[in-house]
Write a protein that holds these residues in place. Sequence first.
Motif, PDB file in Angstrom:
ATOM      1  N   GLN A  72     -82.668 -56.185  22.072  1.00  0.00           N
ATOM      2  CA  GLN A  72     -83.237 -54.909  21.641  1.00  0.00           C
ATOM      3  C   GLN A  72     -84.650 -54.740  22.205  1.00  0.00           C
ATOM      4  OE1 GLN A  72     -83.309 -54.414  17.399  1.00  0.00           O
ATOM      5  NE2 GLN A  72     -84.273 -52.422  17.496  1.00  0.00           N
ATOM      6  N   VAL A  73     -85.446 -55.795  22.138  1.00  0.00           N
ATOM      7  CA  VAL A  73     -86.809 -55.740  22.687  1.00  0.00           C
ATOM      8  C   VAL A  73     -86.755 -55.518  24.197  1.00  0.00           C
ATOM      9  CG1 VAL A  73     -88.866 -57.150  23.148  1.00  0.00           C
ATOM     10  CG2 VAL A  73     -87.874 -57.102  20.853  1.00  0.00           C
ATOM     11  N   ARG A  74     -85.828 -56.225  24.875  1.00  0.00           N
ATOM     12  CA  ARG A  74     -85.690 -56.052  26.319  1.00  0.00           C
ATOM     13  C   ARG A  74     -85.311 -54.606  26.661  1.00  0.00           C
ATOM     14  NH1 ARG A  74     -82.388 -55.390  30.223  1.00  0.00           N
ATOM     15  NH2 ARG A  74     -80.518 -55.369  28.947  1.00  0.00           N
ATOM     16  N   LEU A  75     -84.375 -54.049  25.901  1.00  0.00           N
ATOM     17  CA  LEU A  75     -83.960 -52.662  26.154  1.00  0.00           C
ATOM     18  C   LEU A  75     -85.096 -51.680  25.894  1.00  0.00           C
ATOM     19  CD1 LEU A  75     -80.347 -52.705  24.644  1.00  0.00           C
ATOM     20  CD2 LEU A  75     -80.994 -52.602  27.061  1.00  0.00           C
ATOM     21  N   GLU A  76     -85.868 -51.932  24.835  1.00  0.00           N
ATOM     22  CA  GLU A  76     -87.010 -51.065  24.549  1.00  0.00           C
ATOM     23  C   GLU A  76     -88.045 -51.139  25.665  1.00  0.00           C
ATOM     24  OE1 GLU A  76     -88.363 -52.333  20.708  1.00  0.00           O
ATOM     25  OE2 GLU A  76     -86.700 -51.351  19.648  1.00  0.00           O
ATOM     26  N   MET A  77     -88.302 -52.356  26.136  1.00  0.00           N
ATOM     27  CA  MET A  77     -89.270 -52.521  27.227  1.00  0.00           C
ATOM     28  C   MET A  77     -88.757 -51.834  28.492  1.00  0.00           C
ATOM     29  SD  MET A  77     -90.545 -56.441  26.625  1.00  0.00           S
ATOM     30  CE  MET A  77     -91.615 -56.444  28.039  1.00  0.00           C
ATOM     31  N   GLN A  78     -87.465 -51.987  28.766  1.00  0.00           N
ATOM     32  CA  GLN A  78     -86.892 -51.347  29.949  1.00  0.00           C
ATOM     33  C   GLN A  78     -86.966 -49.829  29.822  1.00  0.00           C
ATOM     34  OE1 GLN A  78     -85.827 -53.020  32.752  1.00  0.00           O
ATOM     35  NE2 GLN A  78     -85.910 -50.960  33.590  1.00  0.00           N
ATOM     36  N   ALA A  79     -86.734 -49.319  28.616  1.00  0.00           N
ATOM     37  CA  ALA A  79     -86.823 -47.871  28.401  1.00  0.00           C
ATOM     38  C   ALA A  79     -88.256 -47.388  28.635  1.00  0.00           C
ATOM     39  CB  ALA A  79     -86.363 -47.515  26.982  1.00  0.00           C
ATOM     40  N   ARG A  80     -89.230 -48.176  28.172  1.00  0.00           N
ATOM     41  CA  ARG A  80     -90.634 -47.808  28.404  1.00  0.00           C
ATOM     42  C   ARG A  80     -90.966 -47.813  29.888  1.00  0.00           C
ATOM     43  NH1 ARG A  80     -93.100 -51.681  23.868  1.00  0.00           N
ATOM     44  NH2 ARG A  80     -92.322 -50.558  22.050  1.00  0.00           N
ATOM     45  N   GLU A  84     -92.018 -44.644  32.067  1.00  0.00           N
ATOM     46  CA  GLU A  84     -93.269 -44.662  32.835  1.00  0.00           C
ATOM     47  C   GLU A  84     -92.996 -44.363  34.314  1.00  0.00           C
ATOM     48  OE1 GLU A  84     -96.536 -47.968  34.070  1.00  0.00           O
ATOM     49  OE2 GLU A  84     -96.010 -47.871  31.945  1.00  0.00           O
ATOM     50  N   GLN A  85     -91.923 -44.937  34.835  1.00  0.00           N
ATOM     51  CA  GLN A  85     -91.573 -44.678  36.234  1.00  0.00           C
ATOM     52  C   GLN A  85     -91.197 -43.210  36.442  1.00  0.00           C
ATOM     53  OE1 GLN A  85     -88.533 -47.631  36.909  1.00  0.00           O
ATOM     54  NE2 GLN A  85     -90.013 -49.153  37.629  1.00  0.00           N
ATOM     55  N   ARG A  86     -90.474 -42.639  35.463  1.00  0.00           N
ATOM     56  CA  ARG A  86     -90.132 -41.207  35.569  1.00  0.00           C
ATOM     57  C   ARG A  86     -91.387 -40.354  35.529  1.00  0.00           C
ATOM     58  NH1 ARG A  86     -85.981 -42.811  32.216  1.00  0.00           N
ATOM     59  NH2 ARG A  86     -87.036 -42.063  30.347  1.00  0.00           N
ATOM     60  N   GLU A  87     -92.296 -40.682  34.598  1.00  0.00           N
ATOM     61  CA  GLU A  87     -93.549 -39.925  34.515  1.00  0.00           C
ATOM     62  C   GLU A  87     -94.337 -40.046  35.816  1.00  0.00           C
ATOM     63  OE1 GLU A  87     -95.790 -41.192  31.108  1.00  0.00           O
ATOM     64  OE2 GLU A  87     -94.152 -40.710  29.731  1.00  0.00           O
ATOM     65  N   VAL A  90     -92.690 -37.905  38.384  1.00  0.00           N
ATOM     66  CA  VAL A  90     -92.986 -36.489  38.136  1.00  0.00           C
ATOM     67  C   VAL A  90     -94.405 -36.169  38.590  1.00  0.00           C
ATOM     68  CG1 VAL A  90     -93.368 -34.797  36.288  1.00  0.00           C
ATOM     69  CG2 VAL A  90     -91.296 -36.185  36.286  1.00  0.00           C
ATOM     70  N   ARG A  91     -95.352 -37.073  38.268  1.00  0.00           N
ATOM     71  CA  ARG A  91     -96.741 -36.859  38.710  1.00  0.00           C
ATOM     72  C   ARG A  91     -96.835 -36.837  40.226  1.00  0.00           C
ATOM     73  NH1 ARG A  91     -98.001 -40.296  34.424  1.00  0.00           N
ATOM     74  NH2 ARG A  91     -98.110 -42.084  35.802  1.00  0.00           N
ATOM     75  N   LYS A  92     -96.161 -37.775  40.888  1.00  0.00           N
ATOM     76  CA  LYS A  92     -96.189 -37.811  42.350  1.00  0.00           C
ATOM     77  C   LYS A  92     -95.554 -36.562  42.934  1.00  0.00           C
ATOM     78  CE  LYS A  92     -96.347 -42.742  43.297  1.00  0.00           C
ATOM     79  NZ  LYS A  92     -95.672 -43.880  43.930  1.00  0.00           N
ATOM     80  N   ALA A  93     -94.443 -36.126  42.328  1.00  0.00           N
ATOM     81  CA  ALA A  93     -93.785 -34.916  42.823  1.00  0.00           C
ATOM     82  C   ALA A  93     -94.688 -33.711  42.640  1.00  0.00           C
ATOM     83  CB  ALA A  93     -92.455 -34.708  42.089  1.00  0.00           C
ATOM     84  N   ALA A  94     -95.368 -33.659  41.484  1.00  0.00           N
ATOM     85  CA  ALA A  94     -96.287 -32.540  41.236  1.00  0.00           C
ATOM     86  C   ALA A  94     -97.457 -32.596  42.217  1.00  0.00           C
ATOM     87  CB  ALA A  94     -96.795 -32.584  39.795  1.00  0.00           C
ATOM     88  N   GLN A  95     -97.970 -33.797  42.483  1.00  0.00           N
ATOM     89  CA  GLN A  95     -99.069 -33.942  43.444  1.00  0.00           C
ATOM     90  C   GLN A  95     -98.614 -33.569  44.850  1.00  0.00           C
ATOM     91  OE1 GLN A  95    -100.130 -38.033  42.822  1.00  0.00           O
ATOM     92  NE2 GLN A  95    -101.532 -37.572  41.120  1.00  0.00           N
ATOM     93  N   ALA A  96     -97.399 -33.982  45.201  1.00  0.00           N
ATOM     94  CA  ALA A  96     -96.874 -33.656  46.532  1.00  0.00           C
ATOM     95  C   ALA A  96     -96.677 -32.148  46.661  1.00  0.00           C
ATOM     96  CB  ALA A  96     -95.553 -34.386  46.774  1.00  0.00           C
ATOM     97  N   ARG A  97     -96.172 -31.531  45.580  1.00  0.00           N
ATOM     98  CA  ARG A  97     -95.970 -30.078  45.601  1.00  0.00           C
ATOM     99  C   ARG A  97     -97.311 -29.364  45.716  1.00  0.00           C
ATOM    100  NH1 ARG A  97     -91.361 -27.203  43.516  1.00  0.00           N
ATOM    101  NH2 ARG A  97     -91.807 -24.970  43.545  1.00  0.00           N
ATOM    102  N   GLU A  98     -98.283 -29.856  44.950  1.00  0.00           N
ATOM    103  CA  GLU A  98     -99.627 -29.256  44.985  1.00  0.00           C
ATOM    104  C   GLU A  98    -100.239 -29.396  46.386  1.00  0.00           C
ATOM    105  OE1 GLU A  98    -102.859 -27.155  43.552  1.00  0.00           O
ATOM    106  OE2 GLU A  98    -100.955 -27.526  42.532  1.00  0.00           O
ATOM    107  N   ALA A  99    -100.065 -30.578  46.994  1.00  0.00           N
ATOM    108  CA  ALA A  99    -100.599 -30.795  48.348  1.00  0.00           C
ATOM    109  C   ALA A  99     -99.895 -29.885  49.352  1.00  0.00           C
ATOM    110  CB  ALA A  99    -100.445 -32.256  48.744  1.00  0.00           C
ATOM    111  N   ALA A 100     -98.588 -29.740  49.198  1.00  0.00           N
ATOM    112  CA  ALA A 100     -97.834 -28.858  50.101  1.00  0.00           C
ATOM    113  C   ALA A 100     -98.288 -27.414  49.914  1.00  0.00           C
ATOM    114  CB  ALA A 100     -96.336 -28.996  49.839  1.00  0.00           C
ATOM    115  N   TRP A 101     -98.520 -27.007  48.671  1.00  0.00           N
ATOM    116  CA  TRP A 101     -99.006 -25.644  48.396  1.00  0.00           C
ATOM    117  C   TRP A 101    -100.360 -25.418  49.053  1.00  0.00           C
ATOM    118  CZ3 TRP A 101     -98.193 -20.826  47.484  1.00  0.00           C
ATOM    119  CH2 TRP A 101     -99.220 -20.006  46.969  1.00  0.00           C
ATOM    120  N   ASN A 102    -101.221 -26.419  48.906  1.00  0.00           N
ATOM    121  CA  ASN A 102    -102.563 -26.301  49.502  1.00  0.00           C
ATOM    122  C   ASN A 102    -102.497 -26.210  51.027  1.00  0.00           C
ATOM    123  OD1 ASN A 102    -103.844 -26.291  47.013  1.00  0.00           O
ATOM    124  ND2 ASN A 102    -104.111 -28.514  47.001  1.00  0.00           N
ATOM    125  N   ARG A 103    -101.556 -26.882  51.628  1.00  0.00           N
ATOM    126  CA  ARG A 103    -101.386 -26.772  53.075  1.00  0.00           C
ATOM    127  C   ARG A 103    -100.758 -25.421  53.459  1.00  0.00           C
ATOM    128  NH1 ARG A 103     -99.523 -31.969  52.211  1.00  0.00           N
ATOM    129  NH2 ARG A 103     -97.355 -31.299  52.416  1.00  0.00           N
TER     130      ARG A 103
END
Length: 142
Positions: A72-80, A84-87, A90-103
Amino acid sequence: MKTQDIFKIAAGVALGLVIAGSAAYAFRLWMINRALEGITQTAKQSAQQIMESSNRQIEAAKEAEHRRKLEQVRLEMQARIDAEQREQAVRKAAQAREAAWNRYYQRPKHCDDAVGNAFVECGNHYIRAKRKFDELYDTGKL
Protein backbone atom coordinates in the motif's frame (compact mmCIF):
# COMPACT_ATOMS: atom_id res chain seq x y z
CA MET A 1 -13.14 -82.41 60.21
CA LYS A 2 -13.63 -80.13 63.01
CA THR A 3 -15.66 -76.99 62.92
CA GLN A 4 -12.66 -75.07 63.89
CA ASP A 5 -10.76 -76.35 60.87
CA ILE A 6 -13.67 -75.48 58.61
CA PHE A 7 -13.61 -71.90 59.94
CA LYS A 8 -9.86 -71.75 59.44
CA ILE A 9 -10.25 -72.95 55.87
CA ALA A 10 -13.15 -70.53 55.27
CA ALA A 11 -11.15 -67.70 56.83
CA GLY A 12 -8.15 -68.64 54.65
CA VAL A 13 -10.32 -68.72 51.53
CA ALA A 14 -11.96 -65.40 52.49
CA LEU A 15 -8.56 -63.88 53.18
CA GLY A 16 -7.29 -65.21 49.85
CA LEU A 17 -10.33 -63.73 48.08
CA VAL A 18 -9.82 -60.37 49.79
CA ILE A 19 -6.11 -60.37 48.86
CA ALA A 20 -6.86 -61.45 45.28
CA GLY A 21 -9.64 -58.86 45.00
CA SER A 22 -7.38 -56.16 46.41
CA ALA A 23 -4.62 -57.15 44.00
CA ALA A 24 -7.05 -57.10 41.07
CA TYR A 25 -8.39 -53.71 42.21
CA ALA A 26 -4.85 -52.33 42.58
CA PHE A 27 -3.95 -53.71 39.13
CA ARG A 28 -7.05 -52.05 37.61
CA LEU A 29 -6.18 -48.75 39.30
CA TRP A 30 -2.64 -49.02 37.96
CA MET A 31 -3.95 -49.75 34.41
CA ILE A 32 -6.44 -46.83 34.61
CA ASN A 33 -3.66 -44.55 35.85
CA ARG A 34 -1.43 -45.59 32.91
CA ALA A 35 -4.29 -45.00 30.47
CA LEU A 36 -4.98 -41.57 31.98
CA GLU A 37 -1.29 -40.68 31.76
CA GLY A 38 -1.31 -41.69 28.09
CA ILE A 39 -4.46 -39.67 27.42
CA THR A 40 -3.01 -36.70 29.31
CA GLN A 41 0.24 -36.92 27.34
CA THR A 42 -1.66 -37.15 24.05
CA ALA A 43 -3.85 -34.21 25.04
CA LYS A 44 -0.76 -32.14 25.95
CA GLN A 45 0.88 -32.99 22.62
CA SER A 46 -2.32 -32.12 20.74
CA ALA A 47 -2.64 -28.84 22.62
CA GLN A 48 1.02 -28.06 21.89
CA GLN A 49 0.51 -28.80 18.19
CA ILE A 50 -2.61 -26.65 18.12
CA MET A 51 -0.74 -23.80 19.82
CA GLU A 52 2.18 -24.09 17.41
CA SER A 53 -0.18 -24.18 14.45
CA SER A 54 -2.08 -21.17 15.80
CA ASN A 55 1.18 -19.29 16.34
CA ARG A 56 2.29 -20.09 12.78
CA GLN A 57 -1.08 -18.89 11.45
CA ILE A 58 -0.85 -15.71 13.52
CA GLU A 59 2.70 -15.06 12.29
CA ALA A 60 1.65 -15.74 8.70
CA ALA A 61 -1.28 -13.34 9.09
CA LYS A 62 1.01 -10.69 10.59
CA GLU A 63 3.49 -11.16 7.74
CA ALA A 64 0.71 -10.93 5.17
CA GLU A 65 -0.59 -7.74 6.81
CA HIS A 66 2.94 -6.31 6.86
CA ARG A 67 3.39 -7.11 3.17
CA ARG A 68 -0.04 -5.60 2.40
CA LYS A 69 0.90 -2.39 4.22
CA LEU A 70 4.25 -2.23 2.44
CA GLU A 71 2.51 -2.71 -0.91
CA GLN A 72 0.00 0.00 0.00
CA VAL A 73 2.83 2.41 0.87
CA ARG A 74 4.62 1.49 -2.37
CA LEU A 75 1.46 2.13 -4.39
CA GLU A 76 0.89 5.45 -2.64
CA MET A 77 4.47 6.50 -3.32
CA GLN A 78 4.15 5.43 -6.95
CA ALA A 79 0.90 7.38 -7.26
CA ARG A 80 2.64 10.47 -5.86
CA ILE A 81 5.55 10.02 -8.26
CA ASP A 82 3.16 9.55 -11.17
CA ALA A 83 1.15 12.63 -10.17
CA GLU A 84 4.35 14.66 -9.86
CA GLN A 85 5.54 13.44 -13.25
CA ARG A 86 2.17 14.34 -14.80
CA GLU A 87 2.30 17.79 -13.22
CA GLN A 88 5.84 18.24 -14.49
CA ALA A 89 4.78 17.12 -17.98
CA VAL A 90 1.84 19.56 -17.90
CA ARG A 91 4.18 22.37 -16.78
CA LYS A 92 6.67 21.52 -19.53
CA ALA A 93 3.89 21.35 -22.10
CA ALA A 94 2.55 24.71 -20.92
CA GLN A 95 6.07 26.19 -21.05
CA ALA A 96 6.64 24.74 -24.51
CA ARG A 97 3.29 26.12 -25.68
CA GLU A 98 4.10 29.51 -24.17
CA ALA A 99 7.53 29.52 -25.85
CA ALA A 100 5.96 28.54 -29.18
CA TRP A 101 3.38 31.33 -28.77
CA ASN A 102 6.12 33.83 -28.04
CA ARG A 103 7.96 32.77 -31.18
CA TYR A 104 4.76 32.77 -33.26
CA TYR A 105 3.08 36.00 -32.24
CA GLN A 106 4.69 39.26 -33.17
CA ARG A 107 2.75 42.19 -31.88
CA PRO A 108 2.49 44.94 -34.48
CA LYS A 109 4.59 47.97 -33.58
CA HIS A 110 1.65 50.38 -33.89
CA CYS A 111 -0.19 48.48 -31.09
CA ASP A 112 2.32 49.69 -28.47
CA ASP A 113 0.59 53.08 -28.20
CA ALA A 114 -2.74 52.38 -29.90
CA VAL A 115 -5.89 54.07 -28.64
CA GLY A 116 -9.56 53.92 -29.59
CA ASN A 117 -10.38 51.87 -32.67
CA ALA A 118 -6.71 51.10 -33.27
CA PHE A 119 -6.56 49.57 -29.78
CA VAL A 120 -9.64 47.45 -30.54
CA GLU A 121 -8.11 46.39 -33.86
CA CYS A 122 -4.91 45.35 -32.03
CA GLY A 123 -7.02 43.25 -29.62
CA ASN A 124 -8.78 41.62 -32.57
CA HIS A 125 -5.42 40.96 -34.23
CA TYR A 126 -4.23 39.25 -31.03
CA ILE A 127 -7.40 37.11 -30.80
CA ARG A 128 -7.19 36.03 -34.46
CA ALA A 129 -3.50 35.20 -34.07
CA LYS A 130 -4.20 33.23 -30.88
CA ARG A 131 -6.96 31.20 -32.54
CA LYS A 132 -4.75 30.45 -35.54
CA PHE A 133 -1.86 29.51 -33.24
CA ASP A 134 -4.10 27.19 -31.16
CA GLU A 135 -5.30 25.46 -34.32
CA LEU A 136 -1.79 25.01 -35.69
CA TYR A 137 -0.30 23.98 -32.34
CA ASP A 138 -3.07 21.49 -31.53
CA THR A 139 -2.69 19.79 -34.92
CA GLY A 140 1.08 19.55 -34.46
CA LYS A 141 1.96 21.95 -37.24
CA LEU A 142 3.99 24.17 -34.91
